[in-house]
Write an enzyme that holds these catalytic residues in place. Structure first.
Site, PDB file in Angstrom:
ATOM      1  CE  LYS A   1      -2.357  -0.690   3.616  1.00 49.23           C
ATOM      2  NZ  LYS A   1      -1.670  -1.965   3.767  1.00 49.23           N
TER       3      LYS A   1
ATOM      4  CB  THR B   1       5.054   0.161  -2.783  1.00 45.72           C
ATOM      5  OG1 THR B   1       5.928  -0.369  -1.778  1.00 45.72           O
ATOM      6  CG2 THR B   1       5.758   0.168  -4.123  1.00 45.72           C
TER       7      THR B   1
ATOM      8  NE  ARG C   1      -0.443   3.308   8.363  1.00 50.62           N
ATOM      9  CZ  ARG C   1      -0.560   2.004   8.545  1.00 50.62           C
ATOM     10  NH1 ARG C   1      -0.963   1.537   9.699  1.00 50.62           N
ATOM     11  NH2 ARG C   1      -0.284   1.160   7.575  1.00 50.62           N
TER      12      ARG C   1
ATOM     13  CE  LYS D   1       4.405  -4.599   6.896  1.00 49.31           C
ATOM     14  NZ  LYS D   1       3.583  -3.418   6.681  1.00 49.31           N
TER      15      LYS D   1
ATOM     16  CB  ALA E   1      -5.117  -0.997  10.326  1.00 51.96           C
TER      17      ALA E   1
ATOM     18  CG  PHE F   1      -3.170  -4.612   8.267  1.00 49.83           C
ATOM     19  CD1 PHE F   1      -2.045  -5.261   7.755  1.00 49.83           C
ATOM     20  CD2 PHE F   1      -3.144  -4.244   9.605  1.00 49.83           C
ATOM     21  CE1 PHE F   1      -0.942  -5.542   8.552  1.00 49.83           C
ATOM     22  CE2 PHE F   1      -2.039  -4.522  10.416  1.00 49.83           C
ATOM     23  CZ  PHE F   1      -0.949  -5.179   9.881  1.00 49.83           C
TER      24      PHE F   1
ATOM     25  CG  PHE G   1       5.026  -8.477  -5.981  1.00 50.42           C
ATOM     26  CD1 PHE G   1       5.858  -8.856  -4.940  1.00 50.42           C
ATOM     27  CD2 PHE G   1       4.014  -7.564  -5.715  1.00 50.42           C
ATOM     28  CE1 PHE G   1       5.684  -8.346  -3.651  1.00 50.42           C
ATOM     29  CE2 PHE G   1       3.833  -7.047  -4.435  1.00 50.42           C
ATOM     30  CZ  PHE G   1       4.678  -7.445  -3.411  1.00 50.42           C
TER      31      PHE G   1
ATOM     32  CD1 TRP H   1       8.767  -2.828  -5.101  1.00 54.26           C
ATOM     33  CD2 TRP H   1       9.597  -3.729  -6.973  1.00 54.26           C
ATOM     34  NE1 TRP H   1       9.874  -3.584  -4.751  1.00 54.26           N
ATOM     35  CE2 TRP H   1      10.399  -4.149  -5.876  1.00 54.26           C
ATOM     36  CE3 TRP H   1       9.942  -4.184  -8.253  1.00 54.26           C
ATOM     37  CZ2 TRP H   1      11.502  -4.984  -6.019  1.00 54.26           C
ATOM     38  CZ3 TRP H   1      11.058  -5.015  -8.405  1.00 54.26           C
ATOM     39  CH2 TRP H   1      11.821  -5.407  -7.294  1.00 54.26           C
TER      40      TRP H   1
END
Length: 560
Positions: free
Chosen positions: A71, A73, A94, A105, A277, A305, A386, A414
């Site tokens: 999200k 990205t 955030r 992460k 979240a 999320f 991806f 990306w």
């Protein structure tokens, strides 16, 4: 040629001085407080300007895999894409918590060629906001225990203290502790516990406060526990009763100011606040969002999320409290997350599997239906590409969406940065001009159980909510205390529309069990705890911290 890591890409970028980024938004020097060359805080008084508000775009997602699906990205790449097509834009995100940075992460500042920088600073301490929140939280905790030690004039029952200490780290060892040991001079012995800083009510308060006076008033309203007595006689005790709000606000006065940074392509970015979240309300601060809307024609923001969590809370809590109305919603989907929702284990997500992909698509369609039919907002699905996706997989998602009349765009931010976000940007601009009849999923009137039922049936697609005997008792108490009309913040797993992380896809006819209800009176909402959700996560078997290092020149590696 191997793929470059996010940190390698970020470290190869030449950043513009933060004063140049501020100039792009027309921020006068008197409103800018520089933290070195590439970070600055913006005086929150700037949001009071007479400038017309820009369009507000919310980026949300389908239910993710445990790896997260991009999200941030997409938000960054969309902002860069909007900039590429000539729009004045600001992205509002955030701040990452140290818990996930060192846990799963390894960083959360976007990815590939769609990142915010300085990436290492943003992921590690940044401008100290989270430390200030932790300090204010723990000052209140210290004042509670000191008050009891010094004679307990407020008659606080130590067994009924609801305020916990916090630390910005995944540390399961601290979930339940006993403190005040060592005899009379060392405090009053009692059971206690820690939450992760992002789950502290102070984080929610900071993110929902409109200015410093509102911040102080909200801090004063925080309920820290209850007095001695039978249940009908127990009264809530607040931070205001302890006269803690002034000192807490003093610790938070700079943390309330949003932080200005930039994307790899020098698009202005405001990074501020970071409630999770799944255990909190999952959105950046009201001051950051309103600031972005004042400073730019297009403000892109994200909610954590899946749309069942972050977007539901952004729309039902944040928009309601701050009087915001989004112009359009982007729902991020990945081939990987759709396959995960179709039953493919995390380890096998890189292999082509069209059957599983088709099984997972109902999850995406449920989120789309929520945005368009429940909240009545225009939306577009962004397929976040991806490197492991096959063209056949991407085409299947596009085809299925188009068959059902769902807007869909392939986002290649990306790999390509803003250039890969131009198609998404064009669609967002088009949708922002469409009229919308933004509606909340529930009204504030009615019982706590009524509101929970509406969230479960309308947003999750379930049959009903079930309150345990304990939660029923808490609901009755909260309503008797006058908190019945507060919005609801549901703490639930991010991996499923249900309260069971193993129920993937788009299940129907399920029940959601609420085991605990508590008032966050400063934030202004009721927290409903479901399933096994915890307010203090633990580290995984191999934490990301094991891969993070720094060399003799201070260059950091291992932040993904």
């Amino acid at each position: 040629m191997g793929f470059k890591s996010d940190i390698e890409i970020a470290q190869e970028t030449t950043m513009a001085p933060i004063t140049e980024i501020a100039e792009k938004l027309g921020i006068a020097d008197k409103y800018l407080e520089q933290y070195g060359k590439y970070k600055a805080k913006i005086d929150y008084n700037l949001q009071e300007s007479d400038a017309k508000n820009g369009k507000l775009i919310l980026v949300t997602a389908i239910n993710p895999t445990p790896a997260g699906e991009g999200k941030t990205t997409t938000s960054v790449g969309l902002a860069d894409g909007l900039s590429k097509i000539g729009k004045k834009v600001c992205v509002a995100l955030r701040e990452p918590s140290l818990g996930p940075v060192f846990g799963v992460k390894g960083g959360a500042a976007g990815g590939g060629y769609a990142q915010v920088v300085p990436m290492e600073d943003i992921n590690l301490h940044f401008t100290g906001d989270f430390h200030a929140i932790g300090a204010a939280n723990n000052l209140l905790a210290a004042m509670i225990d000191n008050h009891i030690f010094q004679g307990n004039a407020l008659n606080i029952d130590p067994r009924k203290i609801t305020w916990r200490r916090c630390v910005d780290m995944n540390d399961r060892q601290l979930r339940f502790v006993v403190d005040g040991l060592g005899g009379r001079t060392n405090g009053v012995a009692r059971e206690d516990g820690y939450d992760i800083t992002v789950a502290s009510e102070i984080m929610a308060v900071l993110c929902l406060a409109s200015d410093i006076n509102d911040l102080k008033a909200r801090l004063a309203r925080i309920v820290i526990g209850y007095t001695y007595g039978k249940p009908s006689e127990q009264k809530p005790v607040t931070a205001g009763d302890l006269n803690a709000q002034g000192a807490m606000t003093a610790l938070l006065k700079d943390a309330l100011k949003p932080n200005l940074v930039q994307t790899l392509e020098h698009t202005p970015a405001i990074v501020h606040g970071g409630p999770f979240a799944n255990i909190a309300h999952g959105c950046n601060s009201v001051t950051a969002t309103k600031m972005a809307m004042k400073l730019a024609d297009y403000a892109v923001t994200e909610a954590g999320f899946g749309a069942d969590l972050g977007a539901e809370k952004f729309l039902d809590i944040k928009c309601r409290i701050a009087d915001l109305k989004p112009n359009c919603v982007v729902i991020v989907a990945t081939v990987r997350a759709l396959k995960y929702n179709g039953g493919v284990p995390k380890a096998d997500l890189n292999e082509e599997n069209l059957e599983a992909l088709e099984r997972g698509i109902p999850n995406l369609l449920k989120h789309v239906s929520n945005i368009t039919n429940v909240y009545k907002l225009p939306c577009v699905v962004a397929i976040n590409a991806f490197p492991t996706d096959t063209r056949a997989e991407q085409e299947l998602v596009e085809k299925k969406c188009k068959e059902l009349g769902v807007n869909v765009v392939l986002s290649e931010v990306w790999a390509k940065g803003g250039e890969g976000g131009k198609a998404l940007a064009e669609e967002v601009v088009r949708l922002c001009e469409e009229p919308n009849d933004f509606t909340f999923s529930y009204e504030l009137e009615g019982s706590i159980e009524d509101k929970l039922n509406q969230i479960v049936t309308k947003v999750y697609g379930g049959k009903r909510v079930v309150l345990t005997a304990n939660a029923q008792k808490q609901a009755a108490q909260l309503e008797a205390m006058g908190y019945g009309n507060a919005p609801i913040c549901v703490a639930k797993t991010q991996y499923s529309l249900t309260d069971d992380p193993t129920k993937l896809g788009a299940p129907k006819d399920f029940e959601v069990t609420v085991r605990n209800l508590k008032i966050s009176a400063g934030a202004g909402f009721i927290v409903a705890l479901t399933g096994e959700i915890m307010t203090m996560p633990g580290l995984p078997k191999v934490p990301a911290a094991e891969r993070i290092d720094v060399d003799e020149n201070g260059k950091i590696s291992g932040l993904f």
